[in-house]
Design a protein around this motif. Structure first.
Motif, PDB file in Angstrom:
ATOM      1  N   LEU A 194      18.341 -41.711 -77.729  1.00  0.00           N
ATOM      2  CA  LEU A 194      18.824 -40.394 -78.147  1.00  0.00           C
ATOM      3  C   LEU A 194      17.759 -39.342 -77.846  1.00  0.00           C
ATOM      4  O   LEU A 194      16.565 -39.597 -77.996  1.00  0.00           O
ATOM      5  CB  LEU A 194      19.150 -40.377 -79.635  1.00  0.00           C
ATOM      6  N   ILE A 195      18.221 -38.171 -77.445  1.00  0.00           N
ATOM      7  CA  ILE A 195      17.320 -37.042 -77.226  1.00  0.00           C
ATOM      8  C   ILE A 195      17.679 -35.931 -78.195  1.00  0.00           C
ATOM      9  O   ILE A 195      18.802 -35.873 -78.714  1.00  0.00           O
ATOM     10  CB  ILE A 195      17.381 -36.540 -75.770  1.00  0.00           C
ATOM     11  N   PHE A 196      16.726 -35.052 -78.448  1.00  0.00           N
ATOM     12  CA  PHE A 196      16.913 -33.942 -79.377  1.00  0.00           C
ATOM     13  C   PHE A 196      17.312 -32.708 -78.584  1.00  0.00           C
ATOM     14  O   PHE A 196      16.673 -32.348 -77.597  1.00  0.00           O
ATOM     15  CB  PHE A 196      15.599 -33.700 -80.122  1.00  0.00           C
ATOM     16  N   GLU A 197      18.389 -32.052 -79.054  1.00  0.00           N
ATOM     17  CA  GLU A 197      18.841 -30.834 -78.389  1.00  0.00           C
ATOM     18  C   GLU A 197      19.421 -29.883 -79.428  1.00  0.00           C
ATOM     19  O   GLU A 197      20.519 -30.102 -79.935  1.00  0.00           O
ATOM     20  CB  GLU A 197      19.887 -31.158 -77.316  1.00  0.00           C
ATOM     21  N   ASN A 198      18.627 -28.859 -79.784  1.00  0.00           N
ATOM     22  CA  ASN A 198      19.052 -27.851 -80.770  1.00  0.00           C
ATOM     23  C   ASN A 198      19.506 -28.474 -82.080  1.00  0.00           C
ATOM     24  O   ASN A 198      20.478 -28.032 -82.699  1.00  0.00           O
ATOM     25  CB  ASN A 198      20.177 -26.975 -80.203  1.00  0.00           C
ATOM     26  N   GLY A 199      18.813 -29.522 -82.497  1.00  0.00           N
ATOM     27  CA  GLY A 199      19.113 -30.151 -83.776  1.00  0.00           C
ATOM     28  C   GLY A 199      20.067 -31.312 -83.679  1.00  0.00           C
ATOM     29  O   GLY A 199      20.192 -32.096 -84.631  1.00  0.00           O
ATOM     30  N   LEU A 200      20.760 -31.456 -82.577  1.00  0.00           N
ATOM     31  CA  LEU A 200      21.685 -32.574 -82.389  1.00  0.00           C
ATOM     32  C   LEU A 200      20.956 -33.733 -81.700  1.00  0.00           C
ATOM     33  O   LEU A 200      20.042 -33.524 -80.894  1.00  0.00           O
ATOM     34  CB  LEU A 200      22.877 -32.144 -81.536  1.00  0.00           C
ATOM     35  N   LEU A 201      21.381 -34.955 -82.025  1.00  0.00           N
ATOM     36  CA  LEU A 201      20.834 -36.161 -81.411  1.00  0.00           C
ATOM     37  C   LEU A 201      21.877 -36.688 -80.438  1.00  0.00           C
ATOM     38  O   LEU A 201      22.931 -37.177 -80.845  1.00  0.00           O
ATOM     39  CB  LEU A 201      20.507 -37.198 -82.481  1.00  0.00           C
ATOM     40  N   ILE A 202      21.578 -36.568 -79.154  1.00  0.00           N
ATOM     41  CA  ILE A 202      22.575 -36.820 -78.119  1.00  0.00           C
ATOM     42  C   ILE A 202      22.198 -38.078 -77.339  1.00  0.00           C
ATOM     43  O   ILE A 202      21.051 -38.244 -76.911  1.00  0.00           O
ATOM     44  CB  ILE A 202      22.666 -35.614 -77.158  1.00  0.00           C
ATOM     45  N   SER A 203      23.172 -38.942 -77.157  1.00  0.00           N
ATOM     46  CA  SER A 203      22.951 -40.165 -76.399  1.00  0.00           C
ATOM     47  C   SER A 203      22.765 -39.843 -74.922  1.00  0.00           C
ATOM     48  O   SER A 203      23.451 -38.968 -74.368  1.00  0.00           O
ATOM     49  CB  SER A 203      24.135 -41.120 -76.577  1.00  0.00           C
ATOM     50  N   GLN A 204      21.833 -40.568 -74.291  1.00  0.00           N
ATOM     51  CA  GLN A 204      21.604 -40.393 -72.863  1.00  0.00           C
ATOM     52  C   GLN A 204      22.576 -41.213 -72.021  1.00  0.00           C
ATOM     53  O   GLN A 204      22.688 -40.992 -70.816  1.00  0.00           O
ATOM     54  CB  GLN A 204      20.163 -40.799 -72.511  1.00  0.00           C
ATOM     55  N   ASN A 205      23.299 -42.135 -72.677  1.00  0.00           N
ATOM     56  CA  ASN A 205      24.133 -43.075 -71.918  1.00  0.00           C
ATOM     57  C   ASN A 205      25.626 -42.974 -72.237  1.00  0.00           C
ATOM     58  O   ASN A 205      26.426 -43.690 -71.636  1.00  0.00           O
ATOM     59  CB  ASN A 205      23.666 -44.510 -72.175  1.00  0.00           C
ATOM     60  N   SER A 206      25.979 -42.117 -73.231  1.00  0.00           N
ATOM     61  CA  SER A 206      27.387 -42.018 -73.615  1.00  0.00           C
ATOM     62  C   SER A 206      27.659 -40.628 -74.171  1.00  0.00           C
ATOM     63  O   SER A 206      26.797 -39.743 -74.098  1.00  0.00           O
ATOM     64  CB  SER A 206      27.724 -43.088 -74.663  1.00  0.00           C
ATOM     65  N   ASP A 207      28.845 -40.450 -74.740  1.00  0.00           N
ATOM     66  CA  ASP A 207      29.229 -39.155 -75.331  1.00  0.00           C
ATOM     67  C   ASP A 207      28.905 -39.073 -76.815  1.00  0.00           C
ATOM     68  O   ASP A 207      29.307 -38.114 -77.487  1.00  0.00           O
ATOM     69  CB  ASP A 207      30.739 -38.920 -75.134  1.00  0.00           C
ATOM     70  N   LYS A 208      28.174 -40.046 -77.338  1.00  0.00           N
ATOM     71  CA  LYS A 208      27.871 -40.046 -78.764  1.00  0.00           C
ATOM     72  C   LYS A 208      26.888 -38.929 -79.119  1.00  0.00           C
ATOM     73  O   LYS A 208      25.916 -38.696 -78.409  1.00  0.00           O
ATOM     74  CB  LYS A 208      27.287 -41.388 -79.185  1.00  0.00           C
ATOM     75  N   VAL A 209      27.165 -38.279 -80.247  1.00  0.00           N
ATOM     76  CA  VAL A 209      26.278 -37.236 -80.773  1.00  0.00           C
ATOM     77  C   VAL A 209      26.161 -37.445 -82.282  1.00  0.00           C
ATOM     78  O   VAL A 209      27.165 -37.707 -82.955  1.00  0.00           O
ATOM     79  CB  VAL A 209      26.816 -35.822 -80.470  1.00  0.00           C
TER      80      VAL A 209
END
Length: 386
Positions: free
Chosen positions: A255-270
């Motif tokens: 997961l990466i951090f983007e404006n407070g959201l934790l976004i998966s690098q491999n899928s659409d999960k947030v």
């Protein structure tokens, strides 16, 4: 027994003693021809040097230049070997140092490592030459003994002068310390918020105005612009870690951090845990609807003043051709209520892959709260009164 055979026998004894003293008698598993050649050459050099030294001592004794007294001969060999060993150590091994106390530590290390070896070699060489290689010629005149004793004192004087010379040659040149060193202390562990021990990078802090909480991310060391997150800490308005989350407890994905959201690098999960503590994955549209204001905290660089850098040694990291010094840095941190006087030891700790990463000091005041954050390096945070 032939005199050359006796000389060689004494040299073999010294070679064996050298092997057991410095190498502990351990056996070698020579995996390459080069290591075998180096070992054999080393033994050959030691054998030749000791043979020459023993032969030269026997020549001086039998020529009447040295008075035929065992104790005197041992003393002569001892002071000469001590002087020679010290010169080699000083020019080859002695590192740069900050002050005489550090110099004293290196002198102690030299004596601990080599004094016993020198003493035993002196007894073997001096005693062996006197007992086995002396031709029992006419006893030398008393003036010879007096000259030998004077020579011992001359060597000792030269040894003392070399100790002083190395002090001035190897001492690190730096500006005088115009501060009271005792007034500066490391930040206490009681104020430590977290420390990654260099395993992860503690991100710059983020602030949630609505809940008055601070967010700090532990990131994996990476050269990528978007860095995977390992753990997240939530700090409340009192400067206490109120909650934390390991990414491995959410998912096995990165997961990466983007404006407070934790976004998966491999899928659409947030994941929106930073905003609402929810650990259920959402799609991007639903997650974006739950976003709240999150602000990167601004470092107050003007509040941090480096007042002195006490160099202690060259940094054990790769800086190319640039000369980098390790040591202690002394800082003033200007808060609204006080001036903190802190010091940071070992400003260039040994880092992975040999790179030089300074333990820089950053101060983040929180205007809405009663504390500030001090980040040291990229791995430790401390809470201080604002």
């Amino acid at each position: 027994m032939n005199i050359n055979l006796k000389t060689a026998l004494l040299a073999v004894i010294l070679l064996a003693f050298t092997y057991f003293y410095y190498l502990g008698g351990r056996t070698f598993n020579f995996l390459s021809l080069g290591s075998v050649i180096i070992f054999v050459l080393g033994c050959a050099v030691i054998f030749v040097l000791t043979t020459l030294l023993i032969g030269f001592g026997a020549y001086l004794l039998n020529s009447g230049i040295i008075y035929p007294n065992t104790g005197l001969l041992i003393s002569l060999v001892f002071v000469v070997l001590l002087f020679v060993f010290w010169l080699v150590y000083g020019f080859v091994q002695l590192p740069r140092f900050a002050d005489f106390s550090a110099y004293g530590i290196f002198i102690k290390q030299f004596l601990t490592s080599h004094l016993l070896y020198i003493a035993v070699c002196s007894v073997v060489i001096g005693g062996g030459v006197r007992l086995f290689l002396y031709g029992f010629q006419q006893v030398g005149v008393p003036e010879t003994m007096q000259g030998n004793i004077k020579f011992i004192f001359y060597v000792l004087a030269a040894l003392i002068l070399s100790v002083l010379s190395f002090y001035w040659m190897k001492k690190i040149k730096q500006a005088p310390m115009n501060i009271e060193e005792q007034a500066y202390h490391s930040l206490p562990l009681a104020q430590q918020l977290l420390d990654t021990k260099g395993i992860h990078i503690a991100s710059k802090p983020y602030y949630l105005p609505e809940s008055k909480e601070v967010i700090i991310l532990l990131e994996y060391p990476s050269s990528n612009k978007k860095v995977p997150i390992d753990q997240i800490f939530r700090i409340d308005k009192d400067g206490v870690i109120k909650d934390s989350l390991k990414i491995s407890d959410l998912t096995t994905e990165s997961l990466i951090f983007e404006n407070g959201l934790l976004i998966s690098q491999n899928s659409d999960k947030v994941y929106t845990w930073i905003f609402d503590r929810q650990t259920i994955a959402l799609d991007k549209d639903k997650a974006a609807a739950k976003r709240k204001e999150i602000v990167p905290l601004a470092e107050n660089a003007k509040a941090v003043e480096l007042v002195y850098f006490k160099k202690t040694e060259k940094a054990s990291c790769d800086a190319g051709t640039e000369e980098v010094w390790n040591g202690t840095k002394y800082y003033h941190i200007l808060t609204k209520k006080d001036t903190l006087k802190i010091k940071v030891d070992n400003v260039y700790p040994k880092a992975p892959y040999g790179q030089c990463i300074e333990q820089a000091v950053e101060y983040y005041p929180l205007d809405d709260l009663g504390y500030g954050l001090v980040r040291i390096g990229e791995n430790a945070y401390y809470v201080v009164a604002r």
